[in-house]
Design a protein around this motif. Structure first.
Motif, PDB file in Angstrom:
ATOM      1  N   PRO A 329      -4.326   1.057  20.192  1.00 58.25           N
ATOM      2  CA  PRO A 329      -3.441   1.041  19.024  1.00 58.25           C
ATOM      3  C   PRO A 329      -2.199   1.899  19.269  1.00 58.25           C
ATOM      4  O   PRO A 329      -2.288   3.047  19.708  1.00 58.25           O
ATOM      5  N   VAL A 330      -1.044   1.316  18.995  1.00 59.39           N
ATOM      6  CA  VAL A 330       0.238   1.993  19.215  1.00 59.39           C
ATOM      7  C   VAL A 330       1.032   1.954  17.914  1.00 59.39           C
ATOM      8  O   VAL A 330       1.219   0.874  17.323  1.00 59.39           O
ATOM      9  N   ASP A 331       1.479   3.122  17.463  1.00 54.95           N
ATOM     10  CA  ASP A 331       2.352   3.217  16.285  1.00 54.95           C
ATOM     11  C   ASP A 331       3.776   2.923  16.748  1.00 54.95           C
ATOM     12  O   ASP A 331       4.472   3.807  17.267  1.00 54.95           O
ATOM     13  N   LEU A 332       4.194   1.672  16.568  1.00 59.85           N
ATOM     14  CA  LEU A 332       5.505   1.284  17.070  1.00 59.85           C
ATOM     15  C   LEU A 332       6.633   1.953  16.286  1.00 59.85           C
ATOM     16  O   LEU A 332       7.690   2.256  16.853  1.00 59.85           O
ATOM     17  N   THR A 333       6.408   2.217  15.022  1.00 59.39           N
ATOM     18  CA  THR A 333       7.443   2.887  14.230  1.00 59.39           C
ATOM     19  C   THR A 333       7.715   4.286  14.779  1.00 59.39           C
ATOM     20  O   THR A 333       8.876   4.694  14.976  1.00 59.39           O
ATOM     21  N   ARG A 334       6.624   5.065  15.033  1.00 56.30           N
ATOM     22  CA  ARG A 334       6.789   6.411  15.606  1.00 56.30           C
ATOM     23  C   ARG A 334       7.401   6.319  16.989  1.00 56.30           C
ATOM     24  O   ARG A 334       8.252   7.163  17.347  1.00 56.30           O
ATOM     25  N   LEU A 335       7.031   5.308  17.748  1.00 56.63           N
ATOM     26  CA  LEU A 335       7.575   5.157  19.099  1.00 56.63           C
ATOM     27  C   LEU A 335       9.086   4.952  19.043  1.00 56.63           C
ATOM     28  O   LEU A 335       9.841   5.546  19.834  1.00 56.63           O
ATOM     29  N   VAL A 336       9.572   4.124  18.102  1.00 52.32           N
ATOM     30  CA  VAL A 336      11.010   3.889  17.971  1.00 52.32           C
ATOM     31  C   VAL A 336      11.728   5.159  17.527  1.00 52.32           C
ATOM     32  O   VAL A 336      12.832   5.472  18.008  1.00 52.32           O
ATOM     33  N   LEU A 337      11.118   5.907  16.613  1.00 50.82           N
ATOM     34  CA  LEU A 337      11.741   7.160  16.153  1.00 50.82           C
ATOM     35  C   LEU A 337      11.879   8.149  17.299  1.00 50.82           C
ATOM     36  O   LEU A 337      12.935   8.787  17.462  1.00 50.82           O
ATOM     37  N   ASP A 338      10.831   8.282  18.111  1.00 50.50           N
ATOM     38  CA  ASP A 338      10.905   9.208  19.241  1.00 50.50           C
ATOM     39  C   ASP A 338      11.952   8.761  20.262  1.00 50.50           C
ATOM     40  O   ASP A 338      12.729   9.591  20.771  1.00 50.50           O
ATOM     41  N   ALA A 339      11.980   7.478  20.555  1.00 47.80           N
ATOM     42  CA  ALA A 339      12.964   6.996  21.532  1.00 47.80           C
ATOM     43  C   ALA A 339      14.383   7.174  21.009  1.00 47.80           C
ATOM     44  O   ALA A 339      15.305   7.486  21.774  1.00 47.80           O
ATOM     45  N   VAL A 391      25.076   2.011  17.775  1.00 47.02           N
ATOM     46  CA  VAL A 391      23.886   1.336  18.282  1.00 47.02           C
ATOM     47  C   VAL A 391      22.869   1.291  17.153  1.00 47.02           C
ATOM     48  O   VAL A 391      22.503   2.329  16.595  1.00 47.02           O
ATOM     49  N   THR A 392      22.409   0.089  16.805  1.00 47.58           N
ATOM     50  CA  THR A 392      21.478  -0.103  15.691  1.00 47.58           C
ATOM     51  C   THR A 392      20.153  -0.607  16.230  1.00 47.58           C
ATOM     52  O   THR A 392      20.098  -1.575  17.003  1.00 47.58           O
ATOM     53  N   VAL A 393      19.073   0.059  15.796  1.00 48.67           N
ATOM     54  CA  VAL A 393      17.717  -0.331  16.182  1.00 48.67           C
ATOM     55  C   VAL A 393      17.019  -0.853  14.937  1.00 48.67           C
ATOM     56  O   VAL A 393      16.902  -0.138  13.927  1.00 48.67           O
ATOM     57  N   ARG A 394      16.566  -2.128  15.014  1.00 51.79           N
ATOM     58  CA  ARG A 394      15.880  -2.734  13.873  1.00 51.79           C
ATOM     59  C   ARG A 394      14.461  -3.106  14.281  1.00 51.79           C
ATOM     60  O   ARG A 394      14.227  -3.579  15.392  1.00 51.79           O
ATOM     61  N   LEU A 395      13.556  -2.886  13.340  1.00 52.25           N
ATOM     62  CA  LEU A 395      12.161  -3.263  13.542  1.00 52.25           C
ATOM     63  C   LEU A 395      11.726  -4.057  12.319  1.00 52.25           C
ATOM     64  O   LEU A 395      11.822  -3.561  11.183  1.00 52.25           O
ATOM     65  N   ALA A 396      11.287  -5.299  12.517  1.00 49.34           N
ATOM     66  CA  ALA A 396      10.887  -6.159  11.411  1.00 49.34           C
ATOM     67  C   ALA A 396       9.599  -6.868  11.781  1.00 49.34           C
ATOM     68  O   ALA A 396       9.386  -7.234  12.943  1.00 49.34           O
ATOM     69  N   ALA A 397       8.722  -7.041  10.759  1.00 49.09           N
ATOM     70  CA  ALA A 397       7.443  -7.711  10.965  1.00 49.09           C
ATOM     71  C   ALA A 397       7.221  -8.696   9.829  1.00 49.09           C
ATOM     72  O   ALA A 397       7.499  -8.399   8.661  1.00 49.09           O
ATOM     73  N   ASP A 398       6.748  -9.902  10.180  1.00 54.01           N
ATOM     74  CA  ASP A 398       6.411 -10.906   9.178  1.00 54.01           C
ATOM     75  C   ASP A 398       5.253 -11.734   9.692  1.00 54.01           C
ATOM     76  O   ASP A 398       4.592 -11.371  10.682  1.00 54.01           O
ATOM     77  N   GLY A 399       4.990 -12.835   9.009  1.00 59.88           N
ATOM     78  CA  GLY A 399       3.866 -13.665   9.398  1.00 59.88           C
ATOM     79  C   GLY A 399       4.024 -14.323  10.749  1.00 59.88           C
ATOM     80  O   GLY A 399       3.038 -14.739  11.358  1.00 59.88           O
ATOM     81  N   GLN A 400       5.249 -14.460  11.237  1.00 61.23           N
ATOM     82  CA  GLN A 400       5.496 -15.087  12.528  1.00 61.23           C
ATOM     83  C   GLN A 400       5.323 -14.126  13.689  1.00 61.23           C
ATOM     84  O   GLN A 400       5.130 -14.555  14.819  1.00 61.23           O
TER      85      GLN A 400
END
Length: 482
Positions: A329-339, A391-400
């Motif tokens: 399990p990887v917390d992708l939100t925390r990973l993006v914040l750290d990066a 530079v904009t970093v976007r993270l989005a999740a949906d049914g697809q």
């Protein structure tokens, strides 16, 4: 019009067969109809010649005949027409009805038509307003009058029409049966060609760019002397050449992959030793000449850079070999914040913007490699854009699935390099020049790691906007963390 034309070879052959048969039937039908009509009309002409104008000659008697002075209808068939012309004017016209004569009214057109008949004793066609179409001949009588005798053409027309109906029914049925049987025969005859087409289609769907390729089985060739057999033989020969070329290419790729992995693995130790000795020399407490210190610092910097290069090459070699990554399990939100924090510290003159969902996005994957993906994308945007770029970093999740987007408003990637941007050791020109070093493997690692996780990465770039989009399928990278 082209929409209604047959497209497949089977339909073209069937349509051509039916069309040729239709032309043959049409030719036979027209010939038989014309021949029969000519034959029947000739028989009428013979009957007219045999009658020798007897019925028309009997019309020369006075207009009020008595019992002994009647028109001669003996031996005359039903519907026989007779007329007498004196000085070009019909004096009397009659037709045989029930073995007696009946007067026939003549219109002006009938009179003109009768007056213009040549007195050559030959048959001619004429239409009488009260009787219809007739076959008539005209001869000169004993009193220098013109005697006209005619027979109706209705029996001939009825016979010809019946023949036409019979031919239409027979030929129509023949065309239908030929079309059905011809389609079945053509389909059976083209079965080997369909096998060739199926094999060619399966080859066209194979991914031939890289990796091992399983070529389909050769096409069975029944008779190499036929056209289809020759095509199948040529296809089998081509498949053999393609298969050999792909096997050699795959073997070369494997040798190169093993070489890169072995070389990277073997280089790690001497590079680490050089780096360790340089660090140890820089820690010496005694006096070190300035030139020696600068040389040691350069040796240390280049050894660090070479270590990163060796690690990147080794990672790519392992991913190319299909080595499985960790699945945790990887917390992708925390990973993006750290990066993003790391990128902000490395590039303080850039504008770093985050667009993250309110809920935490997790996934099952290799945390270190996923962090490397985000870090490489942010480092690529930082190194190849001028200060002040947003530079904009976007993270989005949906049914697809899940999408990670890194976009900047820099000068963009040159169009001639966009197709090869994820290649290894690919460098752009001065508009996005490497200002702070780099191995040229960052984006190649991004693509390899994302592909190993079951995702895909694409780039869309134009002047003033460059966007890298990483997508993972829902089953691999969904908002529920499964």
């Amino acid at each position: 019009m082209k929409r209604f034309l047959p497209r497949t070879l089977r339909s073209q052959l069937t349509a051509g067969l039916v069309a040729l048969l239709a032309l043959a039937c049409l030719a036979v039908g027209v010939t038989t109809v014309v021949a029969l009509e000519g034959f029947l009309v000739g028989r009428l002409d013979q009957q007219l010649s045999a009658s020798a104008g007897r019925f028309a000659a009997s019309l020369e008697h006075e207009s009020r005949p008595d019992a002994d002075n009647q028109p001669d209808t003996r031996g005359q068939s039903e519907g026989t027409f007779g007329a007498r012309l004196l000085r070009g004017t019909p004096t009397r016209a009659a037709v045989v009805r029930d073995r007696t004569d009946a007067a026939v009214p003549l219109s002006a057109d009938d009179r003109r038509a009768l007056a213009t008949l040549p007195t050559d004793g030959s048959g001619h066609g004429i239409r009488l307003s009260a009787l219809g179409r007739y076959r008539v001949n005209a001869v000169v009588g004993d009193d220098r009058d013109v005697l006209i005798t005619g027979l109706p053409l209705r029996p001939v027309e009825e016979t010809v029409h019946r023949l036409e109906a019979v031919e239409a029914a027979v030929f129509g049925g023949a065309l239908v049966v030929t079309g059905v049987l011809g389609a079945l025969w053509v389909r059976l005859s083209l079965r080997p060609l369909r096998r060739v087409t199926t094999t060619a289609a399966s080859v066209a769907e194979l991914p031939l760019a890289s990796g091992e390729v399983a070529m389909p089985a050769p096409v069975p060739v029944a008779d190499p002397r036929t056209e289809v057999g020759q095509v199948g033989t040529a296809l089998n020969r081509m498949l053999g050449h393609v298969g050999n070329a792909l096997e050699r290419r795959h073997a070369s790729e494997e040798r190169l992959r093993h070489f890169a992995a072995d070389a990277s693995h073997e280089l790690r130790t001497p590079v680490a030793n050089v780096r360790g000795h340089a660090e140890l020399a820089l820690r010496h407490k005694g006096p070190v000449p300035g030139e020696v210190r600068r040389s040691l610092e350069r040796i240390q910097a280049e050894s660090v850079r070479m270590s990163h290069l060796v690690d990147d090459l080794l990672l790519l070699a392992r991913l190319d070999a299909g080595r499985a990554l960790e699945r945790r399990p990887v917390d992708l939100t925390r990973l993006v914040l750290d990066a993003a924090d790391d990128a902000r510290a490395a590039g303080p003159h850039h504008q770093w913007l985050l667009d993250l969902p309110e809920t935490v996005v997790t996934t099952a994957g290799d945390e270190h490699r996923l962090h490397q993906v985000v870090g490489n994308l942010l480092a690529n945007a930082r190194m190849h854009t001028p200060p002040g770029t947003a530079v904009t970093v976007r993270l989005a999740a949906d049914g697809q699935g899940t999408r990670l987007t890194v976009a900047d408003d820099g000068p963009g990637v040159p169009e001639e390099l966009q197709d090869d941007i994820f290649g290894r050791f690919v460098r752009v020109d001065h508009s996005r020049s490497r200002a702070a070093g780099g191995t040229g493997l960052g984006l190649a690692i991004v693509e390899a790691v994302v592909t190993a996780h079951g995702g895909a990465v694409v780039m869309n770039s134009r002047p003033g906007h460059t966007e890298f989009t990483v997508t993972f399928p829902r089953t691999m990278f969904g908002p529920d963390g499964t």
